[in-house]
Structures are given as structure tokens and as C-alpha cells.
Design a protein around this motif. Structure first.
Motif, PDB file in Angstrom:
ATOM      1  N   ALA A 184     -52.088  -2.907  16.465  1.00  0.00           N
ATOM      2  CA  ALA A 184     -52.619  -3.454  17.710  1.00  0.00           C
ATOM      3  C   ALA A 184     -51.646  -3.213  18.860  1.00  0.00           C
ATOM      4  CB  ALA A 184     -52.904  -4.948  17.539  1.00  0.00           C
ATOM      5  N   SER A 185     -52.181  -2.664  19.973  1.00  0.00           N
ATOM      6  CA  SER A 185     -51.355  -2.329  21.147  1.00  0.00           C
ATOM      7  C   SER A 185     -52.083  -2.789  22.396  1.00  0.00           C
ATOM      8  CB  SER A 185     -51.082  -0.821  21.206  1.00  0.00           C
ATOM      9  OG  SER A 185     -50.486  -0.369  20.005  1.00  0.00           O
ATOM     10  N   PRO A 186     -51.988  -4.063  22.739  1.00  0.00           N
ATOM     11  CA  PRO A 186     -52.739  -4.606  23.884  1.00  0.00           C
ATOM     12  C   PRO A 186     -52.311  -3.947  25.194  1.00  0.00           C
ATOM     13  CG  PRO A 186     -51.060  -6.158  23.187  1.00  0.00           C
ATOM     14  CD  PRO A 186     -51.090  -5.070  22.157  1.00  0.00           C
TER      15      PRO A 186
ATOM     16  N   LEU B 117     -46.692  -5.717  16.989  1.00  0.00           N
ATOM     17  CA  LEU B 117     -47.511  -4.851  17.835  1.00  0.00           C
ATOM     18  C   LEU B 117     -47.088  -3.394  17.648  1.00  0.00           C
ATOM     19  CD1 LEU B 117     -47.533  -6.909  21.177  1.00  0.00           C
ATOM     20  CD2 LEU B 117     -49.262  -6.881  19.357  1.00  0.00           C
ATOM     21  N   GLY B 118     -47.949  -2.512  18.054  1.00  0.00           N
ATOM     22  CA  GLY B 118     -47.613  -1.078  18.009  1.00  0.00           C
ATOM     23  C   GLY B 118     -46.795  -0.679  19.227  1.00  0.00           C
ATOM     24  N   ILE B 119     -45.703  -1.429  19.459  1.00  0.00           N
ATOM     25  CA  ILE B 119     -44.817  -1.207  20.609  1.00  0.00           C
ATOM     26  C   ILE B 119     -43.381  -1.328  20.134  1.00  0.00           C
ATOM     27  CG2 ILE B 119     -44.095  -2.072  22.872  1.00  0.00           C
ATOM     28  CD1 ILE B 119     -46.941  -3.137  23.257  1.00  0.00           C
ATOM     29  N   ASN B 120     -42.475  -0.451  20.644  1.00  0.00           N
ATOM     30  CA  ASN B 120     -41.055  -0.524  20.263  1.00  0.00           C
ATOM     31  C   ASN B 120     -40.205   0.236  21.276  1.00  0.00           C
ATOM     32  OD1 ASN B 120     -40.382   2.375  19.193  1.00  0.00           O
ATOM     33  ND2 ASN B 120     -42.374   1.844  18.267  1.00  0.00           N
TER      34      ASN B 120
ATOM     35  N   GLU C 229     -33.238   2.381  24.095  1.00  0.00           N
ATOM     36  CA  GLU C 229     -33.049   0.944  24.183  1.00  0.00           C
ATOM     37  C   GLU C 229     -33.477   0.430  25.554  1.00  0.00           C
ATOM     38  OE1 GLU C 229     -32.457  -2.834  23.425  1.00  0.00           O
ATOM     39  OE2 GLU C 229     -32.264  -1.265  21.905  1.00  0.00           O
ATOM     40  N   GLY C 230     -34.315  -0.631  25.506  1.00  0.00           N
ATOM     41  CA  GLY C 230     -34.778  -1.263  26.741  1.00  0.00           C
ATOM     42  C   GLY C 230     -36.007  -0.617  27.333  1.00  0.00           C
ATOM     43  N   ARG C 231     -36.439   0.560  26.833  1.00  0.00           N
ATOM     44  CA  ARG C 231     -37.642   1.237  27.346  1.00  0.00           C
ATOM     45  C   ARG C 231     -38.707   1.198  26.245  1.00  0.00           C
ATOM     46  NH1 ARG C 231     -36.987   6.950  30.180  1.00  0.00           N
ATOM     47  NH2 ARG C 231     -35.929   5.550  31.657  1.00  0.00           N
ATOM     48  N   PHE C 232     -39.614   0.220  26.335  1.00  0.00           N
ATOM     49  CA  PHE C 232     -40.636   0.024  25.303  1.00  0.00           C
ATOM     50  C   PHE C 232     -41.830   0.939  25.560  1.00  0.00           C
ATOM     51  CE2 PHE C 232     -38.080  -3.749  25.068  1.00  0.00           C
ATOM     52  CZ  PHE C 232     -38.027  -4.042  23.705  1.00  0.00           C
ATOM     53  N   LYS C 233     -42.320   1.541  24.461  1.00  0.00           N
ATOM     54  CA  LYS C 233     -43.408   2.506  24.547  1.00  0.00           C
ATOM     55  C   LYS C 233     -44.433   2.236  23.460  1.00  0.00           C
ATOM     56  CE  LYS C 233     -40.540   6.259  26.422  1.00  0.00           C
ATOM     57  NZ  LYS C 233     -40.130   7.669  26.263  1.00  0.00           N
ATOM     58  N   TYR C 234     -45.667   2.759  23.650  1.00  0.00           N
ATOM     59  CA  TYR C 234     -46.691   2.724  22.627  1.00  0.00           C
ATOM     60  C   TYR C 234     -46.360   3.744  21.541  1.00  0.00           C
ATOM     61  CZ  TYR C 234     -49.345   0.140  26.167  1.00  0.00           C
ATOM     62  OH  TYR C 234     -49.746  -0.779  27.101  1.00  0.00           O
ATOM     63  N   LEU C 235     -47.143   3.727  20.459  1.00  0.00           N
ATOM     64  CA  LEU C 235     -46.881   4.641  19.348  1.00  0.00           C
ATOM     65  C   LEU C 235     -47.085   6.101  19.728  1.00  0.00           C
ATOM     66  CD1 LEU C 235     -48.543   2.640  16.409  1.00  0.00           C
ATOM     67  CD2 LEU C 235     -46.119   2.769  17.044  1.00  0.00           C
ATOM     68  N   ASN C 236     -47.892   6.384  20.757  1.00  0.00           N
ATOM     69  CA  ASN C 236     -48.111   7.770  21.197  1.00  0.00           C
ATOM     70  C   ASN C 236     -47.043   8.251  22.169  1.00  0.00           C
ATOM     71  OD1 ASN C 236     -48.744   6.365  23.513  1.00  0.00           O
ATOM     72  ND2 ASN C 236     -50.887   7.035  23.609  1.00  0.00           N
TER      73      ASN C 236
END
Length: 318
Positions: free
Chosen positions: A232-234, A256-259, A264-271
Motif C-alpha cells: 500500500a502506497s497512499p 507502506l510501500g515507501i522508504n 537518507e531523508g529522501r523517501f520514495k515509492y517502490l517505483n
């Protein structure tokens, strides 16, 4: 020896023949033919002329005199004959390319009135080419030429589709129905896969479902991918609220599908795209102990960064 007033003629053994007077001023005495005649002029006023010296001997030749002074320079003589023609000169370098002329009228030959002739250049020497005369002014554009001949017939083109005929209309309708059928098949396949996950939530075109399975970030990501979805990636508050309802229902936090594993410090979706929505809890993300790279959702709907090795409830989106 001459006596003052008389002429005396002596002849040995010869008598005097006759005495005559030529004139009052001259007395001439003649002797016979066998005697030598001697004429002596007395005191007459004018005697007979004497003989020239042509019978005399030529006197000795005098010595060569010294060279005299150089005479004055004579006047220039008449011009000599024309000399032979000189050799032909080498070929000159090509001139600069002229400007492009005006385009003629379409369909025929364009007529132009001739420009005025330029002034004649000076005549050069006979063995050199004279200078070119000045270019005359540009002539006025002539009237359009005659219409050109009709061109040859081109190759026959491929036969095109007829207008909106009944056959073409049917083809379009069939193509539209096929597209709709593919969309229905895709939706049916999606819903067939979602059956594996009960207790889901629908938001717009997305479906959020859980099977109750718990695992770390990598295992949850793999399970969702095998089911035809992803973690899940809202991307807005409504999608985040649907995930929150599942968390409250199971009373378990979810990943969530976020990391920010990559940076470091720049969160992105799985794509790999940067996130467009977030709902961080106050003071988060803080990367506690430098190992919190994944994102979990609490029952409050707020986000917190967490270690990816922790186990959380699975929630997939389709």
C-alpha cells in the motif's frame, strides 16, 4: 720675262707670218703652223682665262686629322614595324559565384527584359586583355512566361480505404468492443486475485486488502507482488484513511510501500518516484539509531520511520 708694253716672240729659224689685233685692249700674235705659239698678254685690261689645274699631278695625301667633337643627337626616327605577338597568358582564377537569380513564374518559362548594356571598358594593349566594363543596372522583371507543358502521369497509388462504409464502421465497433473486453478481463483478473485478501477497502479505482500475514518489509513486498499488487502506497488523505481503518480493525501497524533506503531523508515509492503525500507524526522521521528506513502507519493514521527488519501487518493495493 715680260716687257712692259710689247710681246716678243722668238722662233728659231721661223719668220713672222702675221700680226693681228683682237681688240683694243688685247694684242694677239700668231705664227705659222710649224712654229710654237706663245700668247703673251700685255697691259690689256682683261686677258684670256687660264686653264684649270685638272692636268696637274695630284699632290701628296695629307695625314689623318684628329677625331672631331661628337655631333648633336639627331631627331627620333619613324616607329619601327610591329613586333611578333606575345605568348598567350595563363588561365585566370575563377571569379566569385554570382547571386542566385529570381525564381521564374510557376508553370512556364519566365521572361526577363534584358538589362542595359554596361559601358565599354578601355581597350587594353594588344597583348593584354582589357578591363571589363561596369555592370549595367538590373533589368525589370519581364512578364510571366507561357504555361508549361503538362507533366507525365505519375504512378498509380495504392487503393485507399473507402469512406465510412458499413464494413469500416463494423470494424471500428469490433475494435472498440475488443478494447472493452480486455479491460473487463483485466478487472476480473484483479478481483479474482483480491479474493485471497478479505476485509479490504475500496478508494476510487484502488482496492486495499490484507490477509492478516505479518512479516518484514522485503517479505511483505514479495507477497503483494505475487498477488498482482504492491505494498500500500497512499498518495492522498483518502487512501491513507482506508489503510488506517484496516490498522484499527486488526490493531496492528502496517508497512507502506515507501522508504529512504537509497538516499537518507529522501523517501520514495517502490517505483523510485518521490512521494507526493505524507502524514508524519510530530518529530518524525528521526532515523533513530540510523537504521529506520521504512515507514509504518499507526492506528491514528500518522506515519513513523521504522527499521525494515521489524515485522508488520501486510496491506496490498490493487
Amino acid at each position: 720675262m715680260l716687257l712692259p708694253s710689247t710681246l716678243i716672240t722668238f722662233a728659231l729659224g721661223i719668220s713672222l707670218l702675221k700680226t693681228s689685233t683682237a681688240s683694243p685692249s688685247q694684242s694677239v700674235q700668231k705664227w705659222d703652223a710649224n712654229a710654237c705659239a706663245v700668247v703673251v698678254c700685255g697691259p690689256a685690261q682683261n686677258g684670256l682665262p687660264g686653264r684649270d689645274g685638272r692636268d696637274g699631278k695630284e699632290g701628296p695625301k695629307g695625314e689623318k686629322g684628329s677625331q672631331g667633337l661628337q655631333g648633336l643627337k639627331g631627331s627620333q626616327g619613324p616607329p619601327g614595324k610591329m613586333g611578333p605577338a606575345g605568348l598567350v597568358g595563363g588561365k585566370g582564377s575563377p571569379g566569385e559565384k554570382g547571386t542566385k537569380g529570381d525564381i521564374g513564374a510557376k508553370g512556364g518559362t519566365r521572361a526577363f527584359s534584358s538589362a542595359e548594356k554596361g559601358a565599354k571598358g578601355d581597350r587594353g594593349k594588344w597583348w593584354l586583355q582589357g578591363n571589363s566594363g561596369l555592370q549595367g543596372p538590373k533589368g525589370q522583371i519581364g512578364s510571366p512566361g507561357l504555361k508549361g507543358d503538362k507533366g507525365s502521369v505519375g504512378e498509380k497509388g495504392t487503393k485507399g480505404d473507402s469512406g465510412l462504409s458499413e464494413i469500416n464502421l463494423l470494424k471500428r465497433q469490433v475494435s472498440t468492443l475488443e478494447g472493452q473486453l480486455r479491460a473487463l478481463q483485466s478487472s476480473f483478473s484483479k478481483y479474482k486475485q483480491v479474493i485471497m485478501f478479505p476485509n479490504g477497502r475500496i478508494v476510487g479505482e484502488k482496492i486495499f486488502m490484507t490477509s492478516g500475514y505479518e512479516g518484514n518489509f522485503d517479505s511483505l513486498k514479495q507477497r503483494c507482488s505475487q498477488a498482482g499488487g504492491q505494498l500500500a502506497s497512499p498518495r492522498n488523505a483518502a487512501e491513507n484513511a482506508a489503510i488506517q481503518q484496516i490498522v484499527v480493525l486488526y490493531n496492528k501497524s502496517v508497512f507502506l510501500g515507501i522508504n529512504d533506503i537509497q538516499t537518507e531523508g529522501r523517501f520514495k515509492y517502490l517505483n523510485g518516484e518521490n512521494i507526493v503525500y505524507s502524514n508524519w507524526q510530530t518529530g518524525e522521521p528521526n532515523n533513530d539509531k540510523g537504521i529506520e528506513d521504512c515507514v509504518e502507519v499507526h492506528s491514528s493514521g500518522k506515519w513513523n520511520d521504522k527499521s525494515c527488519g521489524e515485522k508488520r501487518l501486510i496491506v496490498c493495493e490493487f
